[in-house]
Design a protein around this motif. Structure first.
Motif, PDB file in Angstrom:
ATOM      1  N   GLY A  94      -6.031 -43.889 -21.995  1.00 40.21           N
ATOM      2  CA  GLY A  94      -7.425 -43.439 -22.003  1.00 40.21           C
ATOM      3  C   GLY A  94      -7.955 -43.117 -23.389  1.00 40.21           C
ATOM      4  O   GLY A  94      -9.137 -42.831 -23.555  1.00 40.21           O
ATOM      5  N   GLU A  95      -7.078 -43.163 -24.410  1.00 40.44           N
ATOM      6  CA  GLU A  95      -7.531 -42.914 -25.779  1.00 40.44           C
ATOM      7  C   GLU A  95      -8.226 -44.167 -26.319  1.00 40.44           C
ATOM      8  O   GLU A  95      -8.175 -45.227 -25.713  1.00 40.44           O
ATOM      9  N   HIS A  96      -8.847 -44.023 -27.511  1.00 40.93           N
ATOM     10  CA  HIS A  96      -9.501 -45.177 -28.114  1.00 40.93           C
ATOM     11  C   HIS A  96      -8.475 -46.259 -28.468  1.00 40.93           C
ATOM     12  O   HIS A  96      -7.394 -45.952 -28.969  1.00 40.93           O
ATOM     13  N   VAL A  97      -8.867 -47.516 -28.206  1.00 42.82           N
ATOM     14  CA  VAL A  97      -7.999 -48.662 -28.527  1.00 42.82           C
ATOM     15  C   VAL A  97      -8.249 -49.052 -29.985  1.00 42.82           C
ATOM     16  O   VAL A  97      -9.391 -49.330 -30.364  1.00 42.82           O
ATOM     17  N   PRO A  98      -7.207 -49.098 -30.821  1.00 39.47           N
ATOM     18  CA  PRO A  98      -7.415 -49.377 -32.255  1.00 39.47           C
ATOM     19  C   PRO A  98      -8.152 -50.704 -32.502  1.00 39.47           C
ATOM     20  O   PRO A  98      -8.960 -50.812 -33.420  1.00 39.47           O
ATOM     21  N   GLY A  99      -7.863 -51.712 -31.686  1.00 41.24           N
ATOM     22  CA  GLY A  99      -8.487 -53.028 -31.881  1.00 41.24           C
ATOM     23  C   GLY A  99      -9.986 -53.034 -31.643  1.00 41.24           C
ATOM     24  O   GLY A  99     -10.695 -53.915 -32.132  1.00 41.24           O
ATOM     25  N   PHE A 100     -10.472 -52.054 -30.859  1.00 46.99           N
ATOM     26  CA  PHE A 100     -11.916 -51.947 -30.616  1.00 46.99           C
ATOM     27  C   PHE A 100     -12.608 -51.060 -31.651  1.00 46.99           C
ATOM     28  O   PHE A 100     -13.826 -50.954 -31.657  1.00 46.99           O
ATOM     29  N   CYS A 101     -11.819 -50.375 -32.459  1.00 41.13           N
ATOM     30  CA  CYS A 101     -12.402 -49.385 -33.373  1.00 41.13           C
ATOM     31  C   CYS A 101     -12.322 -49.810 -34.840  1.00 41.13           C
ATOM     32  O   CYS A 101     -12.428 -48.970 -35.742  1.00 41.13           O
TER      33      CYS A 101
END
Length: 1396
Positions: free
Chosen positions: A973-980
């Motif tokens: 549920g944390e932020h996905v690095p590839g989307f950020c």
């Protein structure tokens, strides 16, 4: 006899008047009055009249003689009457005073007499008198008026007939003098042709003949228009009359006849098709009349055939033309003959039959030698157009005959008669659309120039040669002018010889033209020159043709071979037309005599050069050149091997020159010729050839080195394996050296030599050459050349060379530079070795990452990957690289991701069939710990989605959603690095999801919206901001359309998530979003309405002016009759209050409060609950005064006697108020009352009120935990225990839930002594019959004891619990507590006033 006597008197009468006159008088006096003497007496009277003209006019003898002459007119003899008439004019001056009376008597006799002879004689007499009196007498004596009246007398035919007699005789006697009156006579004459009386008609015929035969040229011009105009009259009689008159024009004088016939005959032929039979007959008769005056005996003989052709042109024209052509003319053709012939010829030019047109042209051509040019001149305007059309006829024979006819015309008539002909021919000569037209014009022009003579040729030839030589003219113009060179030699013959020299360069230049039609024309022109001027051509043409044999342009070579063949055939005396297609290409047809003739004509040296050129032509790169050369060679050479030996020195000199040529074609020709020589002359000439070639390889000229390689290849092709092995010591070093040559072209040629070597000696060639090349790679000076040499070898023999090289190149240290170079030319063979090459390439790249050589290594990897072209290869690349991205080793993952990105970004291959595996593999890399892997995988995915069309994007949505869920779960549920990633965000997958939302099916829209929502959850606000517009626009647009509730719900939820994440970034969309959400609040589906309410709550936070929205919601709640919609609008109001309760206007707030208070006791449960929740939420934003009023008068007011529903609503509102504003309600002046009311509600009999009370207790408990230092009020604690022991499972369950919720992390723990009693009650519930109660007691214990934070609280409780409770606790711990503590806490909502 009478004529003889008259002639004698005319000659000698004047001298013998006095002696002869008495003789005549005596005879008349004494002659017997017998009928047999009548003729003699009349003749004597005539002779007296003839003699009287020599008497003086005052002589008294004249009058009696005149009287006797007048009397003699009644004699029924035309000869007598004619003679009398001719005697009268000279005698008239003597009887002038009596003339009037005589005229009157004769007029009366003419018009009234019953006897034909008298009337006819009177006409003769009148004519004689008028001639003597002069033309004016016609008017003076009123003769014309009287005759005009008589001819119009319809009652008396004799008067009409007499008048016609008079007109006939007046015309005959007066001739041209009577012409002015002819025009006046004509209308009456026309009428008389159709007269009812036969005698009148006959008289009209005779009159017409007389009129026409006496017309002058001027008279014809006067008469003809009125006659032709009469043909247009409607009256058939008038038409017939004018036709007969036109026919009578045949009796015009020859000169006049020739001028009028061109106009008459066409008109008469038109009349032949008249609707009236009599008009037709008149036309036929008129044509026969014209035919009757033909003086040419040959034409006269065939006149009926001509008349038939005029009468029935469609069937008789061809026969007539054939008859004309078959007629042998001895005499000149006169004007009447032409008048009949020319209309037939003119019509023949319009005939569809080729033969007819051809005959017409022949006849025209022949005419000019048989006729008077003046007679022909009138026909030119009508015949020339037909002749021009025939000159452009598709049939060559017609063109030829027409051209000759034109030439004859121009020669006969002179250029002045054809002013527009030469300009027209020159213009047509360059006509773009049709080569037939150009050919006709060229032929015509040649004939016309011949007709005009050599002077015209001398004048025009410089211009023709200059134009044909120009480089910048259009091809059709050049074609037209070159055609002239084909036809001028025919027309001028030997006179054209001086121009052969100047035209040859033009012809040769045109032979190389890029347009085939120009080349064909030039070839025909060249062949014409050779056939007609062979002796001149040898000196002028041969050097040019020799040069042409070795030209760089194959078309010039081809044309040169053809022309050279024609020249040699001409010299040797053979036709060259026989077929030379035999089983063997060395069958010859030449003879010793032809060989001798060629040597005699050309000389030995030139003959050797020509034959060497021809022999090389047999090995030309172009098939047509090879065929043409072979054909000529076979015909002129008698023995190939003997001739080859004779010309070998010359041939070898040429070959070496060709091998060194800059022209690739020439080098190939030379090499093939070498191979052919080896085949023909045997391998024994190899020792002579190979040293020469080895020497050539040391030449500084690159072209020569390249030529040597081509030559070697051809020699090996033509040589046995043993011979090649024998010479391999020379051949292999030569090939090695050539493969490392500094020039690319030489290396290319050397690769072909290697191919031939391998084909001849097999694997030995690999062992001899490839290790040497690999070794050369280490030498800096030649490594680049050696590498390209390997590449060239690979391009030709990849399937053989690659298995040999791959193991050597993939052994560490991996030589990716060579691999890259070779892959680009390996083709399909590369796929077989990808399993070995790919790991080696990745390993090499991994080692170079972070070093200066990284970029170079990546370029090499790119070259290898992009060289793969087949589907199997692409599958291997994708599978192997994706497998490598799952490697535990970071470096390997990085290398694989980089290569995968290169492949996806740069490959032009269609990898659609591997899309799912590619997208799945790349998205799973979005959680990778390596920034390099993240960046590369993001770029690769972005490259894929950019290339996708709409269909493929939609097909990918389901897979994409699945993979996003997978990485979401993976990231917990944390932020996905590839989307950020900075400046990249979600744009790699956004196009696919956007396409799904906009154009997908309802199911795909829902899936895409859910996937988008999930992406928003997993992406940081900063990363989302650049994509806000791209996400929001499509969502709003689709929400405005009619789609199913689940699509709308998914879209609303996504927008809600987006608002929560990036709020203020959506401010540009505020109006559209508000409209969309408020519209969705009234949707028929509850799920959609709830999502809209939630979204409005998020939207209000970015609103500046909130009052309109509150007012809209307030009014909507008031008027809404549908309870479901009203409830969700209340919930929307609650969420809006949450976000902007502090911003709302006081008046609006008061209105809201009064509305909500009025709904606290509503009959509808959900309305009551929602309004209570709203009011509770609003308490946080009320002023002290407003809060006091709401609490004192409603929420804390005495409950005795009020309806339970009102109490239920108040209890709900109070518990929510405690939850949202504990700092205002749980301390200070309201604290005690609030606690008491909540506890009171919890003890209520009605379960719903009790449940809301227990919830309030939970909110109080949380407040005390946050502020009470671990202690709870005793009342609250004891009541919780009671609730946990309540007989109602609902109460027990709510109590457990509230304890669980109030003790959630990260709140501090209660004091162990405060926990102990509650824990014991909870432990008792772990044995409850109700499974839900049991489950929630476990959850409550875990949170109460803070077991997720550790065992500290648990241990401290173990110390103070009694044994029984401790056992139960340990049992629970073993059974479920430990497990629950290891799991994430539930996120369940405990506020039941929020609708779900």
């Amino acid at each position: 006899m009478l004529d003889a006597a008259l002639a004698t008197l005319n000659t000698h009468g004047k001298e013998n008047v006095n002696s002869l006159l008495p003789v005549f008088e005596e005879f008349l006096k004494n002659a017997p009055n017998d009928a047999s003497y009548d003729a003699v007496r009349q003749s004597v009277v005539v002779l007296m009249g003839s003699l009287a003209k020599h008497l003086d006019k005052s002589d008294p003898k004249v009058k009696p003689i005149v009287a006797k002459l007048i009397a003699a007119l009644s004699t029924p003899s035309q000869q007598v009457q004619e003679s009398v008439a001719s005697c009268l004019p000279p005698l008239v001056p003597a009887i002038k005073e009596d003339a009037g009376g005589m005229i009157q008597r004769l007029m009366q006799q003419l018009l009234e007499s019953d006897k034909y002879a008298e009337r006819k004689g009177a006409a003769y007499g009148l004519a004689g008198l008028v001639k003597g009196l002069g033309i004016l007498s016609l008017k003076q004596q009123e003769m014309m008026a009287a005759l005009t009246d008589a001819i119009q007398d319809k009652k008396n035919f004799r008067r009409r007939e007499g008048a016609l007699f008079a007109f006939e005789m007046l015309c005959t006697m007066l001739g041209k003098l009577f012409e002015p009156y002819v025009v006046h006579v004509l209308p009456h004459l026309l009428l008389c042709f159709g007269d009812g009386n036969q005698y009148v008609r006959e008289a009209a015929d005779d009159c017409a003949k007389a009129v026409m035969s006496n017309l002058s040229a001027h008279g014809v011009k006067l008469v003809l228009p009125s006659l032709l105009a009469a043909l247009e009259e409607e009256s058939w009689r008038t038409k017939a009359g004018s036709v007969e008159l036109l026919g009578a024009m045949a009796y015009c004088a020859p000169k006049q006849l020739s001028s009028c016939l061109p106009n008459i005959v066409p008109k008469l032929t038109e009349v032949l098709t008249d609707s009236h039979v009599k008009v037709q007959k008149a036309g036929q008769q008129a044509l026969r009349q014209i035919g009757s005056v033909i003086r040419n005996p040959e034409i006269l003989a065939i006149a009926p055939v001509l008349l038939d052709a005029l009468t029935d042109p469609s069937r008789k024209t061809q026969k007539c033309l054939q008859t004309l052509l078959d007629t042998k003319f001895v005499h000149f053709i006169d004007a009447p003959s032409l008048a009949l012939i020319m209309p037939i010829v003119q019509r023949a030019f319009q005939d569809r039959s080729t033969d007819t047109r051809k005959m017409a042209a022949q006849i025209i051509g022949n005419m000019y030698s048989l006729t008077d040019q003046k007679d022909l001149a009138p026909y030119l305007p009508s015949v020339t157009p037909g002749l021009k059309a025939s000159l452009l006829d598709p049939v060559p024979e017609v063109r030829t005959v027409s051209a000759k006819a034109l030439g004859a015309m121009v020669k006969g008539m002179g250029e002045s008669c054809f002013e527009d002909l030469l300009p027209w021919l020159m213009e047509t000569l360059t006509y773009e659309q049709s080569s037939v037209d150009r050919s006709g014009a060229a032929q015509g022009l040649a004939e016309v120039m011949a007709g005009l003579g050599v002077e015209k040729l001398e004048k025009l030839m410089p211009e023709i040669v200059a134009t044909a030589s120009k480089v910048d003219i259009a091809p059709h113009v050049r074609d037209g002018y070159i055609m002239m060179f084909n036809y001028l030699p025919i027309t001028f013959g030997d006179k054209f010889t001086p121009y052969v020299g100047p035209i040859i360069p033009c012809i040769l230049k045109a032979l190389a033209d890029e347009n085939e039609f120009v080349r064909d024309t030039a070839l025909r022109a060249g062949q014409r020159v050779i056939s007609m001027y062979a002796e001149t051509a040898i000196a002028l043409l041969l050097p040019q043709l020799e040069q042409g044999l070795f030209d760089d342009l194959w078309r010039i070579r081809f044309s040169s071979v053809q022309l050279l063949g024609d020249l040699l055939f001409h010299i040797s005396g053979v036709t060259g037309k026989m077929t030379t297609e035999t089983a063997s290409e060395d069958d010859n047809f030449g003879t010793a005599q032809s060989n001798k003739a060629i040597i005699t004509a050309l000389g030995v040296d030139r003959r050797n050069r020509v034959l060497a050129g021809l022999y090389m032509g047999r090995s030309d790169t172009q098939l047509v050149v090879r065929q043409a050369s072979l054909h000529v060679w076979k015909i002129v050479v008698s023995n190939t091997p003997r001739t080859l030996r004779e010309i070998l020195p010359t041939l070898f000199g040429l070959l070496l020159g060709f091998l060194a040529s800059t022209c690739a074609d020439k080098r190939t020709i030379a090499a093939r010729t070498l191979g052919d020589l080896v085949r023909k002359l045997g391998e024994k000439i190899l020792p002579e050839i190979i040293p020469i070639l080895e020497e050539g390889l040391r030449s500084p000229k690159s072209d020569e080195r390249q030529g040597v390689c081509i030559g070697l290849s051809e020699i090996m092709k033509s040589t046995s394996r043993d011979a090649v092995l024998y010479f391999s010591e020379s051949l292999v070093p030569t090939a090695r050296k050539a493969l490392c040559d500094p020039l690319e072209e030489v290396r290319e040629a050397a690769a072909k030599t290697f191919e031939q070597l391998h084909s001849t000696i097999g694997h030995q060639a690999l062992e001899d050459i490839l290790p040497f090349l690999l070794k050369q790679l280490d030498d800096e000076e030649v490594s680049e050349f050696a590498l390209d040499g390997l590449k060239q070898v690979m391009a030709i023999k990849s399937r053989v060379v690659l298995p040999y090289l791959v193991p050597k190149l993939t052994t560490p240290p991996v030589n990716t530079r060579v691999l890259a170079f070779l892959s680009s030319v390996a083709g399909d063979a590369l796929t077989r070795h990808l399993g070995v090459i790919l790991p080696a390439v990745m390993l090499a790249l991994k080692e170079k990452l972070g070093t200066p050589d990284e970029q170079l290594e990546m370029a090499n990897c790119q070259a290898v990957i992009l060289s793969v072209e087949d589907d199997t290869g692409h599958r291997i690349i994708i599978e192997d690289l994706l497998e490598a991205t799952r490697s535990p080793e970071v470096g390997m993952r990085q290398a694989a991701a980089i290569i995968l990105n290169i492949y996806c970004s740069r490959s032009k291959a269609d990898y659609t069939s591997h899309l799912r595996s590619l997208v799945s593999g790349l998205i799973r890399l979005f959680n990778d710990s390596s920034p390099v892997v993240l960046e590369e995988s993001w770029d690769a995915l972005n490259a894929i989605t950019k290339k996708l069309d709409a269909g493929n994007q939609l097909a990918l949505i389901e897979e994409l959603h699945k993979e996003i869920r997978f990485i979401g779960n993976e990231s917990k549920g944390e932020h996905v690095p590839g989307f950020c990633l900075p400046k990249k965000g979600v744009t790699s997958i956004l196009p696919v999801l956007r396409e799904g939302v906009l154009t997908g099916s309802p199911e795909q829209k829902e899936e895409a919206a859910k996937a988008l929502g999930l992406v928003i959850r997993l992406t940081s606000a900063d990363a989302l901001r650049p994509s806000v517009v791209n996400i929001t626009g499509p969502l709003i647009r689709i929400l405005g359309d009619r789609f199913s509730w689940n699509v709308k719900a998914a879209l609303l939820e996504t927008l809600s998530l987006l608002l929560a994440k990036v709020g203020i970034a959506l401010k540009p969309f505020l109006p559209q979003l508000q409209t969309t959400f408020t519209k969705a609040l009234q949707d028929s589906n509850r799920g959609v309405r709830l999502k809209a309410a939630d979204a409005l709550g998020k939207l209000i936070s970015i609103h500046i002016k909130v009052d309109p929205l509150f007012t809209e919601l307030l009014n909507g709640i008031r008027v809404m009759e549908d309870p479901g919609v009203r409830d969700t609008m209340l919930q929307a109001l609650r969420f809006v209050i949450q976000g902007a309760g502090a911003k709302v206007d006081v008046v609006i707030r008061k209105n809201i409060v009064s509305l909500l208070l009025s709904m606290l006791g509503h009959d509808e449960d959900n309305t009551r609950i929602s309004s209570a929740g709203c009011l509770g939420e609003l308490c946080a934003f009320l002023t002290e005064e407003e809060l006091s009023t709401v609490l004192q008068q409603y929420l804390l007011a005495d409950v005795s006697g009020i309806d339970w529903m009102v109490r239920h609503g108040r209890s709900l509102a109070l518990s929510v108020a405690v939850s949202v504003a504990p700092s205002r309600l749980c301390v200070g002046k309201y604290g005690g009352d609030v606690q008491d009311m909540i506890l009171s509600n919890a003890m209520a009999d009605r379960i719903p009120i009790a449940v809301s009370g227990v919830r309030g207790m939970g909110f109080l408990m949380k407040h005390h935990i946050e502020t009470g230092g671990g202690q709870l009020p005793a009342k609250l604690s004891s009541l919780f225990i009671k609730c946990l022991q309540n007989p109602s499972s609902d109460i027990r369950l709510v109590a457990e839930k509230m304890i669980w919720w109030a003790n959630k992390d990260p709140l501090p723990a209660l004091d162990p002594q405060a926990i102990k009693p509650i824990l014991k009650a909870l432990l008792d519930n772990t044995k409850d019959k109700n499974t839900v109660v049991r489950a929630y007691s476990d959850q409550a214990i875990v949170n109460l004891l803070k077991m997720r934070q550790g065992e500290e609280v648990f241990q401290s409780l173990c110390k103070i619990l009694d044994v029984a409770s401790l056992e139960v606790l340990n049992e629970c711990n073993r059974r479920s507590l430990k497990k629950l503590a290891g799991q994430a806490d539930s996120t369940e909502q405990v506020d039941d006033t929020i609708l779900t």
